[in-house]
Write a protein that holds these residues in place. Structure first.
Motif, PDB file in Angstrom:
ATOM      1  N   LYS A   1       0.840  -1.201   0.000  1.00  0.00           N
ATOM      2  CA  LYS A   1       0.000   0.000   0.000  1.00  0.00           C
ATOM      3  C   LYS A   1       0.875   1.251   0.000  1.00  0.00           C
ATOM      4  N   HIS A   2       1.905   1.228   0.827  1.00  0.00           N
ATOM      5  CA  HIS A   2       2.817   2.365   0.946  1.00  0.00           C
ATOM      6  C   HIS A   2       3.548   2.624  -0.380  1.00  0.00           C
ATOM      7  N   GLN A   3       3.891   1.547  -1.076  1.00  0.00           N
ATOM      8  CA  GLN A   3       4.578   1.682  -2.363  1.00  0.00           C
ATOM      9  C   GLN A   3       3.612   2.029  -3.483  1.00  0.00           C
ATOM     10  N   GLY A   4       2.336   2.177  -3.132  1.00  0.00           N
ATOM     11  CA  GLY A   4       1.341   2.568  -4.130  1.00  0.00           C
ATOM     12  C   GLY A   4       1.018   1.469  -5.110  1.00  0.00           C
ATOM     13  N   MET A   5       1.285   0.243  -4.709  1.00  0.00           N
ATOM     14  CA  MET A   5       1.002  -0.869  -5.604  1.00  0.00           C
ATOM     15  C   MET A   5      -0.501  -1.014  -5.772  1.00  0.00           C
ATOM     16  N   GLU A   6      -0.924  -1.025  -7.013  1.00  0.00           N
ATOM     17  CA  GLU A   6      -2.352  -1.184  -7.297  1.00  0.00           C
ATOM     18  C   GLU A   6      -2.782  -2.593  -6.988  1.00  0.00           C
ATOM     19  N   TYR A   7      -3.985  -2.714  -6.481  1.00  0.00           N
ATOM     20  CA  TYR A   7      -4.547  -4.044  -6.283  1.00  0.00           C
ATOM     21  C   TYR A   7      -5.097  -4.529  -7.598  1.00  0.00           C
ATOM     22  N   HIS A   8      -4.874  -5.785  -7.894  1.00  0.00           N
ATOM     23  CA  HIS A   8      -5.419  -6.375  -9.111  1.00  0.00           C
ATOM     24  C   HIS A   8      -6.797  -6.969  -8.862  1.00  0.00           C
ATOM     25  N   ARG A   9      -7.160  -7.056  -7.605  1.00  0.00           N
ATOM     26  CA  ARG A   9      -8.491  -7.548  -7.261  1.00  0.00           C
ATOM     27  C   ARG A   9      -8.885  -6.861  -5.962  1.00  0.00           C
TER      28      ARG A   9
END
Length: 185
Positions: free
Chosen positions: A171-179
């Motif tokens: 979340k901190h790295q701004g990783m998008e959720y794929h689901r």
């Protein structure tokens, strides 16, 4: 041409009603599937985009490992999506140990498996003696590590803490959720 072997009881899922699933995979991955329903052998021949064609054997393997076709087709969403398998049987001493380890991965009422999905964003399926994962590299890595921790006997609480930590890092790295948690895409 690549050959993939899947369990007999998953052939029907791969083919789908009236061949619908097979045709969808062929169209989206730009391949031709030749399915031998007698022995579970699937020949995968690329007929279009080679990058999509390279993902097709993993789509077939994922369906063979218990994933729904829609989840398996997520592998085509972007080139970073991965399919990975953790062999539960390899970590077990005998049949009873395998059942116990599989139970640890599933958790009470499926809660451990669900938490792996919710906290990483990956799709997780436990089928036979394997745990299958579909997701981005960080998601797949987090699930694999959590599964290995559980198979090595780590307390569930420690594994949940690890998954929470990974969730916060992503979340901190701004990783998008794929689901989205709960399974909606």
């Amino acid at each position: 041409m690549q050959h993939v072997k899947i369990p007999q009881d998953r052939i029907g899922v791969l083919i789908g009603e009236g061949g619908e699933t097979m045709r969808e995979i062929e169209a989206k991955a730009e391949v031709r599937l030749d399915i031998d329903s007698e022995n579970g052998s699937v020949a995968v021949e690329t007929v279009g985009d080679p990058v999509s064609g390279l993902k097709a054997p993993d789509i077939v393997r994922a369906i063979g490992r218990g994933f729904a076709p829609d989840a398996a087709l997520r592998l085509l969403e972007d080139e970073m999506m991965l399919f990975d398998v953790v062999d539960i049987d390899a970590a077990a001493r005998n049949t009873n140990d395998m059942k116990r380890k599989k139970g640890r991965l599933i958790g009470e009422d499926g809660r451990t498996r669900e938490l792996m999905e919710e906290l990483t964003g990956a799709d997780v399926v436990i089928y036979g003696s394997t745990l299958g994962v579909i997701g981005a590299p960080q998601e797949v890595d987090a699930v694999r590590t959590a599964a290995e921790m559980l198979l090595d006997g780590a307390p569930h609480g420690a594994v949940y803490s690890f998954l929470e930590e990974k969730h916060n890092e992503m979340k901190h790295q701004g990783m998008e959720y794929h689901r989205f948690p709960g399974g909606q895409s």
